[in-house]
Design a protein around this motif. Structure first.
Motif, mmCIF file in Angstrom:
data_model
loop_
_atom_site.group_PDB
_atom_site.id
_atom_site.type_symbol
_atom_site.label_atom_id
_atom_site.label_comp_id
_atom_site.label_asym_id
_atom_site.label_seq_id
_atom_site.Cartn_x
_atom_site.Cartn_y
_atom_site.Cartn_z
ATOM 1 N N LEU B 136 0.840 -1.202 0.000
ATOM 2 C CA LEU B 136 0.000 0.000 0.000
ATOM 3 C C LEU B 136 0.872 1.248 0.000
ATOM 4 O O LEU B 136 0.598 2.212 -0.712
ATOM 5 C CB LEU B 136 -0.906 -0.001 1.239
ATOM 6 C CG LEU B 136 -1.878 -1.164 1.351
ATOM 7 C CD1 LEU B 136 -2.532 -1.163 2.719
ATOM 8 C CD2 LEU B 136 -2.930 -1.073 0.266
ATOM 9 N N LEU B 137 1.935 1.197 0.802
ATOM 10 C CA LEU B 137 2.822 2.352 0.912
ATOM 11 C C LEU B 137 3.470 2.675 -0.430
ATOM 12 O O LEU B 137 3.534 3.840 -0.843
ATOM 13 C CB LEU B 137 3.896 2.065 1.964
ATOM 14 C CG LEU B 137 4.902 3.175 2.210
ATOM 15 C CD1 LEU B 137 4.210 4.414 2.731
ATOM 16 C CD2 LEU B 137 5.979 2.732 3.187
ATOM 17 N N GLY B 140 1.460 4.706 -2.609
ATOM 18 C CA GLY B 140 1.133 6.074 -2.222
ATOM 19 C C GLY B 140 0.214 6.235 -1.037
ATOM 20 O O GLY B 140 -0.209 7.352 -0.741
ATOM 21 N N MET B 141 -0.110 5.133 -0.311
ATOM 22 C CA MET B 141 -0.967 5.323 0.852
ATOM 23 C C MET B 141 -0.085 5.683 2.048
ATOM 24 O O MET B 141 0.563 4.832 2.642
ATOM 25 C CB MET B 141 -1.771 4.062 1.150
ATOM 26 C CG MET B 141 -2.833 4.311 2.209
ATOM 27 S SD MET B 141 -3.764 2.845 2.599
ATOM 28 C CE MET B 141 -4.819 2.728 1.166
ATOM 29 N N THR B 142 -0.014 6.974 2.340
ATOM 30 C CA THR B 142 0.912 7.432 3.367
ATOM 31 C C THR B 142 0.311 7.366 4.764
ATOM 32 O O THR B 142 1.032 7.481 5.748
ATOM 33 C CB THR B 142 1.366 8.880 3.071
ATOM 34 O OG1 THR B 142 0.226 9.599 2.631
ATOM 35 C CG2 THR B 142 2.420 8.908 2.005
ATOM 36 N N ASP B 143 -1.001 7.182 4.847
ATOM 37 C CA ASP B 143 -1.677 7.155 6.146
ATOM 38 C C ASP B 143 -1.413 5.808 6.829
ATOM 39 O O ASP B 143 -1.935 4.773 6.439
ATOM 40 C CB ASP B 143 -3.183 7.355 5.914
ATOM 41 C CG ASP B 143 -3.944 7.399 7.223
ATOM 42 O OD1 ASP B 143 -3.349 7.043 8.259
ATOM 43 O OD2 ASP B 143 -5.123 7.777 7.193
ATOM 44 N N HIS B 145 -2.240 4.606 9.780
ATOM 45 C CA HIS B 145 -3.346 3.943 10.472
ATOM 46 C C HIS B 145 -4.285 3.277 9.494
ATOM 47 O O HIS B 145 -4.821 2.213 9.742
ATOM 48 C CB HIS B 145 -4.093 4.968 11.334
ATOM 49 C CG HIS B 145 -3.189 5.624 12.326
ATOM 50 N ND1 HIS B 145 -2.714 4.965 13.426
ATOM 51 C CD2 HIS B 145 -2.616 6.852 12.349
ATOM 52 C CE1 HIS B 145 -1.906 5.765 14.104
ATOM 53 N NE2 HIS B 145 -1.833 6.920 13.468
ATOM 54 N N ARG B 146 -4.458 3.922 8.353
ATOM 55 C CA ARG B 146 -5.338 3.355 7.340
ATOM 56 C C ARG B 146 -4.719 2.070 6.785
ATOM 57 O O ARG B 146 -5.407 1.065 6.604
ATOM 58 C CB ARG B 146 -5.511 4.368 6.211
ATOM 59 C CG ARG B 146 -6.575 3.962 5.242
ATOM 60 C CD ARG B 146 -6.847 5.068 4.265
ATOM 61 N NE ARG B 146 -7.789 4.639 3.260
ATOM 62 C CZ ARG B 146 -7.919 5.231 2.094
ATOM 63 N NH1 ARG B 146 -7.168 6.277 1.804
ATOM 64 N NH2 ARG B 146 -8.785 4.805 1.221
#
Lengths: 395, 438
Positions: B136-137, B140-143, B145-146
């Motif tokens: 995910l990272l 581009g998923m930088t959140d 907790h998500r």
């Protein structure tokens, strides 16, 4: 609700997410950055604003100077804190696992305690106990509770009983010919040892690990050129080069540290290269490539951390080498005579070995113990840092 | 929705150059994958089966572009690319082999892979949760907790618990790791999952669990699967269609039931006969494949399987027992590659006649062939062989015992319902000649 904050993998709107800002720093990188910037600023101020003779903190009323070596030392300490100590704290589960494995090796645990003492004394000692001044009147004082023939000591600081001069707590480990306290010198020597260990190792690791991974990852002629250079450096008569450089520029400590670090990374490069090559064949690297990660990310997050066992084991062999090299060069009279390194103390005491053996024995023993400790710790780390091998062996 | 397939592979080739000498000149190529074509419909599972070394895994890594194929095209119509038509130059806009960096990265979200060896498919220094979340990272998923929430949810879906997020690979069993590998493959919500021998390294009971999980996940999320295995029984359990691969080529492709009930290619027959039969009284011909897969650098001419085929066709005018004919072919290739140690046989046997007899026995040939013409040729060849003239022997054998299989590369024959195989016995003229008195 689910649409507001999708927390299922099949409800992620990738068009949206993939377009978001991609650049983000890890906590460790942020920490390093935040602490390094003031350090750099201070260094720049020292170098650009103040003239050479003004102590760094004079403008704020303190007579403390920061030599160039200390900036480098501080930086390597920060690096150590953010990329060795902090990750251990961030991954408690893995840390506990490593510790369980490490603890099995008793001598290594004792050695680690000793290295801890060296570290703390090296950091704090020089701040509390300043480098001793010469005091010719108090030359060759014996260590406390011991006695020598009073004829050997200029004037005895302690009691003289039956022509024997007894040691005092003023000089717990006795004094040298110049009347400097061996204990105070030794404590300062811890600091020097720490600097040699940290800075030289930092240089060697950066060079060795970069050349190793680049060589393994680039392959082809890049690999060929880098590894052939490593061969050349490995067969280079380094000692003669040291002698030449030290003869030309004088035996400054920072020069010695620089030389030790720059000409000792061949082994590291070879280890890291072969390790990186074997790692890049692993399926988890394929899986990460399958995610579309950049080559830099793969190397930085997976190849280098997994080469850590090779790197750390090599470090535990490198540091004793550095310490010994410094001691040997000092003994030959090629070290930096302005610092109280253990090697310098030994070199200074060699003429008085017959009647004042404590001058050589105290730093010699400490040096010996430190090198031994590194070897034990290295051995245990090699076993502890290899979870795969251990897991396979248990089956 | 259009009726175009999700994935369309056309004449895919992956040749590894073989370089030698000072200047690294290319002296040949290992043809690991040599022109394979297949399609995968949406929601379908295609099995790719074959022995080890036949190029299955290379085919998989070339399809997903972990390795760049050397030829052919892979058209992927998923991920919002549906309905594209060919460009004027004949290239396809959805051709994966021509994707640029951005397209490739988006493609990585639509196609994921599960690997064979659970023990090495996770970074030992990373918690399994972070390994999955890293996908995910990277996209581009930088959140943080998500990421964690998504991965924890997914771990529960594959039969683990959310607490397993922080555990390390060495704390899991092989089956559990393969579950996590499935979670990692799923986390980007792909449309196609390529599973490269996902259960080969697992125990039988765990194998069944994982296969069940794969089927459940496939049904729930409408996944398409390319399932690679060497194990026909696994294939029969999960696949809708099967493609049988031999030495870089697909020799037969069709619906699983069809192929299992009525295999057309002798290689498929051989693979099927290797499935253990639960009923001990059931009589089934057991076909033993002798030798190993030939070297892909220098594959046999014509039909690549003819060197090991139990149904290798006899030339016109020859009518030997099939097993004898196969033995003759084997003898011929062994002589040609100079693998027969006559010295040693002579030591044991002694006289020339005894040597000839010994060679016949070793190759399961009768002391007298039923066809007098063939017998004369064989005798002549064995005589030369006994006289240490293996080149001469090879010449004699090569001149006489030639199978049509090595002369023509078999075309695909359609057996209806998308069941296609490549064997020259299916061509009319061969059928009438060789099987006239079958």
């Amino acid at each position: 609700m689910a649409t507001q904050r999708p927390e299922r993998f099949d409800q992620v709107n990738w068009e949206e997410v993939a377009g978001a800002g991609r650049f983000s720093l890890s906590t460790n990188a942020k920490g390093l950055l935040v602490t390094t910037i003031p350090l750099l600023a201070l260094a720049a101020y020292d170098w650009l604003v103040l003239d050479e003779r003004t102590p760094t903190f004079e403008p704020v009323g303190l007579n403390v100077d920061v030599p160039i070596l200390d900036y480098m030392f501080a930086f390597t300490l920060l690096l150590f804190a953010f990329y060795v100590v902090l990750p251990l704290y961030q991954h408690p589960r893995l840390t506990k696992y490593y510790w369980r494995e490490f603890r099995r090796n008793r001598p290594a645990v004792v050695s680690l305690v000793w290295l801890g003492v060296v570290f703390v004394l090296g950091l704090v000692g020089p701040l509390l106990i300043t480098s001793p001044e010469q005091n010719v009147l108090h030359s060759y004082q014996p260590p406390v509770y011991l006695s020598v023939n009073a004829a050997n000591a200029a004037t005895c600081a302690g009691e003289v009983v039956d022509g024997m001069c007894f040691g005092t707590w003023q000089y717990p480990l006795g004094t040298t010919r110049a009347g400097k306290g061996v204990f105070a010198m030794l404590v300062n020597g811890f600091g020097i040892t720490l600097k040699i260990g940290f800075i030289s190792t930092f240089i060697a690791v950066v060079l060795g690990a970069s050349v190793g991974t680049v060589s393994a990852y680039a392959g082809g002629w890049v690999d060929e050129i880098l590894m052939r250079y490593v061969d050349i450096q490995g067969s280079w008569p380094t000692l003669i080069m040291y002698l030449l450089i030290i003869y030309t520029f004088g035996g400054r400590l920072w020069l010695l540290i620089l030389l030790l670090g720059t000409f000792s990374w061949e082994g590291m490069a070879r280890y890291v290269r072969s390790k990186a090559l074997s790692i890049s064949e692993e399926e988890y690297i394929k899986a990460i490539n399958m995610s579309g990660a950049s080559a830099f990310r793969v190397v930085r997050r997976h190849v280098v951390p997994n080469s850590a066992s090779s790197i750390i084991t090599d470090i535990t062999l490198l540091i004793p080498g550095f310490l010994l090299a410094e001691a040997q060069l000092s003994f030959l009279g090629l070290g930096d005579t302005s610092v109280d390194s253990w090697g310098q103390i030994i070199a200074g005491g060699r003429d008085a070995l017959a009647f004042a053996p404590w001058i050589v024995l105290a730093p010699g023993l400490v040096l010996f113990l430190t090198i031994l400790a590194f070897n034990f710790v290295g051995d245990a780390l090699l076993d502890a840092l290899n979870p795969e091998a251990a897991a396979e062996a248990e089956r | 929705m259009t009726d175009e397939p999700l994935l369309e592979v056309n004449d895919l080739e992956k040749h590894y150059p073989i370089r030698k000498g000072l200047l690294n000149r290319q002296v040949g190529a290992a043809r690991a994958v040599d022109g394979i074509s297949f399609e995968i419909e949406r929601g379908e599972t295609l099995g790719l089966v074959g022995e080890s070394g036949c190029g299955k895994s290379t085919a998989a890594t070339s399809v997903v572009r972990l390795e760049d194929p050397t030829g052919g095209e892979v058209v992927f119509n998923g991920g919002g690319r549906a309905g594209a038509t060919r460009n004027e130059g004949g290239t396809h806009p959805n051709d994966v082999t021509r994707f640029d960096k951005t397209e490739l990265k988006a493609f990585r979200r639509d196609v994921q892979m599960v690997f064979q060896d659970p023990s090495s498919s996770f970074d030992p220094r990373m918690s399994v949760g972070s390994s999955v979340a890293e996908m995910l990272l990277v996209h581009g998923m930088t959140d943080r907790h998500r990421r964690r929430a998504i991965v924890e949810d997914l771990l529960e879906r594959v039969g683990l618990s959310a607490e397993d997020y922080d555990r390390y690979p060495h704390e899991f069993s092989g089956g559990q790791k393969q579950r996590i590998a499935l979670a990692r493959a799923l986390v980007l919500n792909p449309e196609l999952v390529v599973a490269d021998e996902p259960v080969s390294a697992l125990d039988v009971s765990i194998k069944a669990e994982i296969l069940g999980l794969i089927e459940d996940l496939q049904a729930e999320f409408g996944l398409s699967l390319l399932f690679i295995s060497h194990d026909m029984s696994v294939i029969s359990e999960v696949c809708d269609r099967v493609a049988v691969m031999y030495l870089g080529e697909i020799v037969e492709i069709g619906d699983t039931e069809e192929i299992f009930a009525d295999p057309q290619h002798p290689y498929t027959e051989a693979l099927l006969s290797s499935i253990p039969e639960p009923d001990p009284r059931a009589k089934r011909e057991h076909i033993e494949l002798t030798g190993t897969v030939p070297d892909p650098v220098n594959p046999p001419s014509g039909c690549r399987f003819h060197t090991r085929c139990h149904k290798v066709v006899q030339p016109e005018g020859l009518n030997l027992e099939q097993s004898v004919w196969q033995a003759l072919i084997t003898l011929r290739y062994r002589v040609a590659s100079d693998e027969i140690d006559v010295e040693k046989i002579r030591e044991n046997a002694g006289a020339e006649d005894a040597v000839k007899a010994e060679i016949r026995t070793e190759f399961d040939l009768p002391q007298q062939l039923s066809d007098p013409e063939a017998e004369r040729t064989l005798d002549r060849a064995l005589e030369r062989l006994a006289a240490d003239d293996s080149e001469g022997a090879a010449e004699v054998l090569n001149a006489e015992f030639v199978t049509p299989c090595e002369e023509t590369h078999p075309e695909y024959t359609d057996h209806g319902d998308g069941h296609v195989s490549a064997c020259i016995r299916h061509r009319e003229e061969v059928r009438s000649e060789a099987f006239a008195d079958d």
